[in-house]
Structures are given as structure tokens and as C-alpha cells.
Write a protein that holds these residues in place. Structure first.
Motif, PDB file in Angstrom:
ATOM      1  N   ASN A   1      -0.794  44.311 -33.839  1.00  0.00           N
ATOM      2  CA  ASN A   1      -1.292  45.524 -34.487  1.00  0.00           C
ATOM      3  C   ASN A   1      -1.693  46.509 -33.405  1.00  0.00           C
ATOM      4  O   ASN A   1      -2.689  46.299 -32.697  1.00  0.00           O
ATOM      5  CB  ASN A   1      -2.472  45.195 -35.403  1.00  0.00           C
ATOM      6  N   ALA A   2      -0.922  47.566 -33.253  1.00  0.00           N
ATOM      7  CA  ALA A   2      -1.087  48.501 -32.141  1.00  0.00           C
ATOM      8  C   ALA A   2      -2.412  49.247 -32.240  1.00  0.00           C
ATOM      9  O   ALA A   2      -2.988  49.394 -33.319  1.00  0.00           O
ATOM     10  CB  ALA A   2       0.079  49.488 -32.124  1.00  0.00           C
ATOM     11  N   PRO A   3      -2.898  49.742 -31.107  1.00  0.00           N
ATOM     12  CA  PRO A   3      -4.150  50.509 -31.127  1.00  0.00           C
ATOM     13  C   PRO A   3      -3.947  51.887 -31.754  1.00  0.00           C
ATOM     14  O   PRO A   3      -2.822  52.384 -31.854  1.00  0.00           O
ATOM     15  CB  PRO A   3      -4.491  50.634 -29.639  1.00  0.00           C
ATOM     16  N   THR A   4      -5.061  52.493 -32.172  1.00  0.00           N
ATOM     17  CA  THR A   4      -4.992  53.873 -32.647  1.00  0.00           C
ATOM     18  C   THR A   4      -4.876  54.830 -31.471  1.00  0.00           C
ATOM     19  O   THR A   4      -4.527  55.994 -31.648  1.00  0.00           O
ATOM     20  CB  THR A   4      -6.228  54.223 -33.483  1.00  0.00           C
ATOM     21  N   GLY A   5      -5.193  54.350 -30.263  1.00  0.00           N
ATOM     22  CA  GLY A   5      -4.897  55.101 -29.054  1.00  0.00           C
ATOM     23  C   GLY A   5      -3.423  54.936 -28.715  1.00  0.00           C
ATOM     24  O   GLY A   5      -2.624  54.496 -29.541  1.00  0.00           O
ATOM     25  N   GLU A   6      -3.025  55.255 -27.493  1.00  0.00           N
ATOM     26  CA  GLU A   6      -1.601  55.189 -27.130  1.00  0.00           C
ATOM     27  C   GLU A   6      -1.226  53.808 -26.606  1.00  0.00           C
ATOM     28  O   GLU A   6      -1.942  53.205 -25.821  1.00  0.00           O
ATOM     29  CB  GLU A   6      -1.251  56.237 -26.085  1.00  0.00           C
ATOM     30  N   LEU A   7      -0.074  53.337 -27.054  1.00  0.00           N
ATOM     31  CA  LEU A   7       0.575  52.155 -26.483  1.00  0.00           C
ATOM     32  C   LEU A   7       1.809  52.659 -25.750  1.00  0.00           C
ATOM     33  O   LEU A   7       2.735  53.196 -26.366  1.00  0.00           O
ATOM     34  CB  LEU A   7       0.965  51.175 -27.580  1.00  0.00           C
ATOM     35  N   SER A   8       1.834  52.520 -24.431  1.00  0.00           N
ATOM     36  CA  SER A   8       2.964  53.002 -23.631  1.00  0.00           C
ATOM     37  C   SER A   8       3.615  51.831 -22.912  1.00  0.00           C
ATOM     38  O   SER A   8       2.921  50.962 -22.364  1.00  0.00           O
ATOM     39  CB  SER A   8       2.522  54.066 -22.626  1.00  0.00           C
ATOM     40  N   ILE A   9       4.954  51.810 -22.932  1.00  0.00           N
ATOM     41  CA  ILE A   9       5.725  50.714 -22.358  1.00  0.00           C
ATOM     42  C   ILE A   9       6.791  51.314 -21.449  1.00  0.00           C
ATOM     43  O   ILE A   9       7.595  52.144 -21.897  1.00  0.00           O
ATOM     44  CB  ILE A   9       6.379  49.879 -23.472  1.00  0.00           C
ATOM     45  N   THR A  10       6.815  50.903 -20.185  1.00  0.00           N
ATOM     46  CA  THR A  10       7.775  51.485 -19.242  1.00  0.00           C
ATOM     47  C   THR A  10       9.134  50.806 -19.304  1.00  0.00           C
ATOM     48  O   THR A  10      10.136  51.381 -18.886  1.00  0.00           O
ATOM     49  CB  THR A  10       7.249  51.415 -17.808  1.00  0.00           C
ATOM     50  N   GLY A  11       9.192  49.578 -19.808  1.00  0.00           N
ATOM     51  CA  GLY A  11      10.452  48.852 -19.904  1.00  0.00           C
ATOM     52  C   GLY A  11      10.959  48.811 -21.331  1.00  0.00           C
ATOM     53  O   GLY A  11      10.726  49.728 -22.121  1.00  0.00           O
ATOM     54  N   GLU A  12      11.625  47.710 -21.683  1.00  0.00           N
ATOM     55  CA  GLU A  12      12.169  47.551 -23.032  1.00  0.00           C
ATOM     56  C   GLU A  12      11.104  46.998 -23.968  1.00  0.00           C
ATOM     57  O   GLU A  12      10.334  46.112 -23.609  1.00  0.00           O
ATOM     58  CB  GLU A  12      13.364  46.597 -23.027  1.00  0.00           C
TER      59      GLU A  12
ATOM     60  N   VAL B   1       7.958  54.517 -25.653  1.00  0.00           N
ATOM     61  CA  VAL B   1       8.793  53.500 -25.008  1.00  0.00           C
ATOM     62  C   VAL B   1       9.742  54.215 -24.049  1.00  0.00           C
ATOM     63  O   VAL B   1      10.626  54.963 -24.485  1.00  0.00           O
ATOM     64  CB  VAL B   1       9.591  52.687 -26.043  1.00  0.00           C
ATOM     65  N   ALA B   2       9.571  53.992 -22.754  1.00  0.00           N
ATOM     66  CA  ALA B   2      10.418  54.659 -21.772  1.00  0.00           C
ATOM     67  C   ALA B   2      11.822  54.076 -21.748  1.00  0.00           C
ATOM     68  O   ALA B   2      12.780  54.765 -21.399  1.00  0.00           O
ATOM     69  CB  ALA B   2       9.785  54.563 -20.382  1.00  0.00           C
ATOM     70  N   GLY B   3      11.960  52.822 -22.110  1.00  0.00           N
ATOM     71  CA  GLY B   3      13.263  52.164 -22.161  1.00  0.00           C
ATOM     72  C   GLY B   3      13.759  52.058 -23.585  1.00  0.00           C
ATOM     73  O   GLY B   3      13.358  52.817 -24.458  1.00  0.00           O
TER      74      GLY B   3
ATOM     75  N   SER C   1       2.773  58.698 -33.917  1.00  0.00           N
ATOM     76  CA  SER C   1       4.049  59.153 -33.360  1.00  0.00           C
ATOM     77  C   SER C   1       4.777  57.997 -32.690  1.00  0.00           C
ATOM     78  O   SER C   1       4.164  57.043 -32.212  1.00  0.00           O
ATOM     79  CB  SER C   1       3.830  60.273 -32.344  1.00  0.00           C
ATOM     80  N   LEU C   2       6.097  58.110 -32.667  1.00  0.00           N
ATOM     81  CA  LEU C   2       6.961  57.174 -31.954  1.00  0.00           C
ATOM     82  C   LEU C   2       7.920  57.983 -31.099  1.00  0.00           C
ATOM     83  O   LEU C   2       8.610  58.874 -31.604  1.00  0.00           O
ATOM     84  CB  LEU C   2       7.753  56.298 -32.932  1.00  0.00           C
ATOM     85  N   ALA C   3       7.952  57.689 -29.801  1.00  0.00           N
ATOM     86  CA  ALA C   3       8.895  58.339 -28.884  1.00  0.00           C
ATOM     87  C   ALA C   3       9.645  57.255 -28.127  1.00  0.00           C
ATOM     88  O   ALA C   3       9.033  56.442 -27.434  1.00  0.00           O
ATOM     89  CB  ALA C   3       8.163  59.256 -27.912  1.00  0.00           C
ATOM     90  N   VAL C   4      10.978  57.242 -28.284  1.00  0.00           N
ATOM     91  CA  VAL C   4      11.827  56.254 -27.621  1.00  0.00           C
ATOM     92  C   VAL C   4      12.800  57.011 -26.729  1.00  0.00           C
ATOM     93  O   VAL C   4      13.595  57.825 -27.222  1.00  0.00           O
ATOM     94  CB  VAL C   4      12.598  55.393 -28.645  1.00  0.00           C
ATOM     95  N   PHE C   5      12.758  56.747 -25.429  1.00  0.00           N
ATOM     96  CA  PHE C   5      13.601  57.479 -24.491  1.00  0.00           C
ATOM     97  C   PHE C   5      14.892  56.741 -24.179  1.00  0.00           C
ATOM     98  O   PHE C   5      15.789  57.303 -23.559  1.00  0.00           O
ATOM     99  CB  PHE C   5      12.815  57.789 -23.215  1.00  0.00           C
ATOM    100  N   GLY C   6      15.011  55.494 -24.609  1.00  0.00           N
ATOM    101  CA  GLY C   6      16.258  54.757 -24.530  1.00  0.00           C
ATOM    102  C   GLY C   6      16.878  54.660 -25.909  1.00  0.00           C
ATOM    103  O   GLY C   6      16.626  55.478 -26.791  1.00  0.00           O
ATOM    104  N   GLU C   7      17.680  53.633 -26.114  1.00  0.00           N
ATOM    105  CA  GLU C   7      18.327  53.421 -27.412  1.00  0.00           C
ATOM    106  C   GLU C   7      17.355  52.783 -28.392  1.00  0.00           C
ATOM    107  O   GLU C   7      16.574  51.904 -28.036  1.00  0.00           O
ATOM    108  CB  GLU C   7      19.546  52.509 -27.254  1.00  0.00           C
ATOM    109  N   LEU C   8      17.383  53.224 -29.636  1.00  0.00           N
ATOM    110  CA  LEU C   8      16.679  52.561 -30.726  1.00  0.00           C
ATOM    111  C   LEU C   8      17.722  51.869 -31.587  1.00  0.00           C
ATOM    112  O   LEU C   8      18.593  52.527 -32.160  1.00  0.00           O
ATOM    113  CB  LEU C   8      15.883  53.563 -31.562  1.00  0.00           C
ATOM    114  N   LYS C   9      17.642  50.529 -31.651  1.00  0.00           N
ATOM    115  CA  LYS C   9      18.645  49.759 -32.377  1.00  0.00           C
ATOM    116  C   LYS C   9      17.962  48.803 -33.340  1.00  0.00           C
ATOM    117  O   LYS C   9      17.112  48.008 -32.942  1.00  0.00           O
ATOM    118  CB  LYS C   9      19.535  48.980 -31.411  1.00  0.00           C
TER     119      LYS C   9
END
Length: 376
Positions: free
Chosen positions: A129-140, A157-159, A174-182
Motif C-alpha cells: 500500500n503506497a504512501p500518500t507521499g511520493e513513491l519514486s523508483i529509478t529502475g523497473e 517510475v523512471a524505468g 498521479s502515475l508517471a511512467v517514463f519507460g514502457e507500461l505493459k
């Protein structure tokens, strides 16, 4: 050879063959009288883990854990044998190094503090259950089982974000995906609020539902799974060519084309949309032989920046079925068969030929239509 070196070599060999984890570090043993992370008696060796260590939760103790201090650690593995809940206390931040966040069991309950994962994050079981703050991931970010609840926080998600099994849900944020979303066949993706941006390819084979704004800067599709976009406004904003294949018989709340460059192509299938808005200077190709059913059309080019509307196959018509009579301006249209719907009147526009149920005038009279921005 030192023991830690022998361990590293052996672990790499086993991991390569089986996919097992090489994480080594402190284990939660729950030996203290409370559930606090900061209590050294709750950890193997009776010492609170340091910043460079890996963390393991397994069947050694299934006692709940409360993270009551700001953390920096190398990686974490929550194994299948752990059935408790790890809770992030309010205001606490968590920073994970390159050794990955790996979850196969248990429950993680985020709070309002930020979580930064400087590597990959894999959820194969349990619930996160993700935080109400930001969850940032540099990989996949990989969901291979269990559940990922985005809640109302911000997930970046940077990957790539790959869903092979399990369920992703979010009710806002919000959701931001900089790689592929599959989204694979055995996975489900459901956002019932907030906003979403995908910079890479968006591929849907499983279940996909978005109720809110979604901004896509890469290709979307092909889609072969269940798709629910009836409450969604899709924005296509890439600066390069984009291909959109939503699959057959799709109903969409609305589509907004507002590109900074390139051509948008609706490929292989038509759709039914509440709104189709195309900005000045944009170029759009519609699949020859398919019909696009639209309730409201907002096509208003500008001088020197006409909207260009074409078929994917020159000379072969694409169908347009407007629910009511529509007025557009400064468009350059060709091969459009609008006979299945109400008539279209185009002012100060270019008749490229092979158009049906269109009339071309000289005065611009179309009123503006209010379109909510992607951030709204």
C-alpha cells in the motif's frame, strides 16, 4: 578466499540459475517487547540495521513492524513466510539502495512520508500500500503477483512498469511512467481518479481501466484485453509519430490530440468517443475502412497551422459518424466518409477530395469547446 567473497560468488551462481535473491543482512526476529524498528532487540544480533545493510523479513518472526525512524538501507526482501504488516509511521522517509525492494508476502502500509527506491522494485506476493507521499523508483517496477495499491499518492517510475500478474489499483494521485507500461493477460490495472502519464509504449493484454485523465507520449497498443476508458480523457502529446490501436469496439470518454510534432495514427480499429479534439497544426491518420463514432468534435486550426486529416491508405475512405451536425474550421481533410452520421461544415478549410457529407464554407463560426488540461 574470505567467507564473504565465497558467499558472493556462490550466491551469484545460484541466483543466475534459480532467480534467488543475493540479499544478505539483518533479519527481523521480533525479540523486543514492542513492534518498533528502532528497538535493537527486534533484530538479529540485537542491533538496528545500518545504512549499508540488507533487510530480511521471513518466518523467523511474523510479528508486525512499525518503521518509526527515517531509514536508508541497501535493499529489502519480504519473504513468503512473513505474514505480518510493516507500517511506515507518519513523517518517516525511506531510502532504498540498488539492492532492490523485493516482496513475496506480508503487507506494507505506507504513510505520508516519501519512499525512494534507487533500483528495481518487484512485488510477487502480499500487498503493498503506497504512501500518500511520493513513491519514486529509478529502475523497473514489476508486479508479478499480489497487489499494489497506489492510493492517492504520487508514483513515479523512471524505468518500465510491467504487470505480469496481480492487481494495481489507485483512487487518485498521479502515475508517471517514463519507460514502457505493459499489462499482461493475468494482470489488472485500474485507476479510478487522478492523472496518469506514460512516456514509453503502452501495451494492454490484460484488464485496463482508467477513470480520469491519461497522457500518453508514446504508442498506445495494440490492446487485446479488457479496456474500460468510458470515464477517461486520453491526451496524446508526443513530439514524434504515435500509433494508437485500442482494439475493436472501444468506447472512450474523450480523446485530445495536442502534439508538438509528428503524426498520430489511429490504426486497425475505429472507436466510439464522447469527444474528439485535435489541436491546430496536428496531423492525424484514420484507419481506412473503419468508422469513428463521435458525439462532439473540436477541430479548430489556425492560420498557417491547419489540422490535417487523412486516411492510412490514400484514396480509401475512413468513416466518421458525428452524433449531431458539427462545425469545424481550418482543417485539411481528405478521404472522409461522414455519411453514417450528421453533416459536417468546414469553414476556411481545404477540401482534399473524396469527402462525403461535408460542406465547405468561408466564415469561421465555430465556438470554443472547453477541454480539461491533463493536470486537471
Amino acid at each position: 578466499m574470505p567467507s564473504r567473497v565465497r558467499f558472493a560468488v556462490l550466491c551469484l551462481l545460484v541466483a543466475g540459475a534459480t532467480g534467488a535473491s543475493c540479499l544478505r543482512g539483518a533479519t527481523w526476529d521480533g525479540g523486543g517487547a514492542d513492534n518498533l524498528w528502532s528497538n535493537p532487540l527486534n533484530w538479529s544480533g540485537d542491533a538496528v540495521p545500518g545504512p549499508g545493510e540488507g533487510l530480511i523479513f521471513d518466518s523467523t518472526s511474523t510479528k508486525n513492524c512499525t518503521i518509526d525512524i527515517a531509514l536508508t538501507f541497501a535493499g529489502i526482501e519480504i519473504k513468503e513466510g512473513y505474514t505480518g504488516t510493516i507500517t511506515q509511521a507518519p513523517g518517516v522517509t525511506i531510502t532504498v539502495g540498488s539492492s532492490e525492494w523485493k516482496q513475496l508476502g506480508g503487507t506494507f502500509a505506507g504513510s505520508d512520508g516519501a519512499i525512494s527506491v534507487n533500483g528495481a522494485m518487484t512485488i510477487s506476493g502480499g500487498a503493498f500500500n503506497a504512501p500518500t507521499g511520493e513513491l519514486s523508483i529509478t529502475g523497473e517496477l514489476k508486479l508479478d503477483g499480489g497487489s499494489l495499491n497506489g492510493g492517492t499518492g504520487a508514483l513515479t517510475v523512471a524505468g518500465p512498469f510491467t504487470l505480469t500478474r496481480g492487481a494495481y489499483t489507485a483512487s487518485g494521485g498521479s502515475l508517471a511512467v517514463f519507460g514502457e507500461l505493459k499489462v499482461e493477460q493475468q494482470a489488472s490495472f485500474a485507476r479510478t481518479g487522478g492523472s496518469m502519464t506514460v512516456v514509453g509504449l503502452l501495451t494492454v493484454i490484460g484488464s485496463f481501466e482508467v477513470d480520469g485523465n491519461a497522457q500518453v507520449q508514446g504508442n498506445f497498443g495494440p490492446v487485446s484485453g479488457a479496456l474500460d476508458l468510458t470515464g477517461s480523457l486520453l491526451y496524446f502529446t508526443g513530439g514524434q509519430d504515435q500509433m494508437v490501436d485500442l482494439g475493436p469496439n472501444r468506447v472512450i470518454g474523450g480523446i485530445v490530440v495536442d502534439k508538438s510534432g509528428g503524426t498520430l495514427t489511429f490504426a486497425n480499429n475505429g472507436f466510439d468517443a464522447g469527444l474528439l479534439s485535435i489541436s491546430s497544426g496536428d496531423r492525424v491518420r484514420f484507419q481506412a475502412g473503419k468508422t469513428y463514432w463521435v458525439e462532439q468534435i473540436d477541430w479548430r486550426g489556425e492560420a498557417g497551422q491547419m489540422i490535417e486529416l487523412r486516411s492510412t491508405s490514400e484514396g480509401s475512405a475512413w468513416g466518421l459518424a458525428a452524433a449531431t451536425a458539427q462545425t469545424v474550421s481550418l482543417v485539411d481533410v481528405k478521404d472522409s466518409n461522414a455519411a453514417l452520421g450528421a453533416s459536417l461544415t468546414a469553414f476556411n478549410s481545404q477540401n482534399g477530395g473524396n469527402n462525403s457529407n461535408w460542406s465547405f464554407g468561408t466564415d469561421v463560426v465555430k465556438p470554443a469547446i472547453s477541454v480539461v488540461s491533463p493536470a486537471g
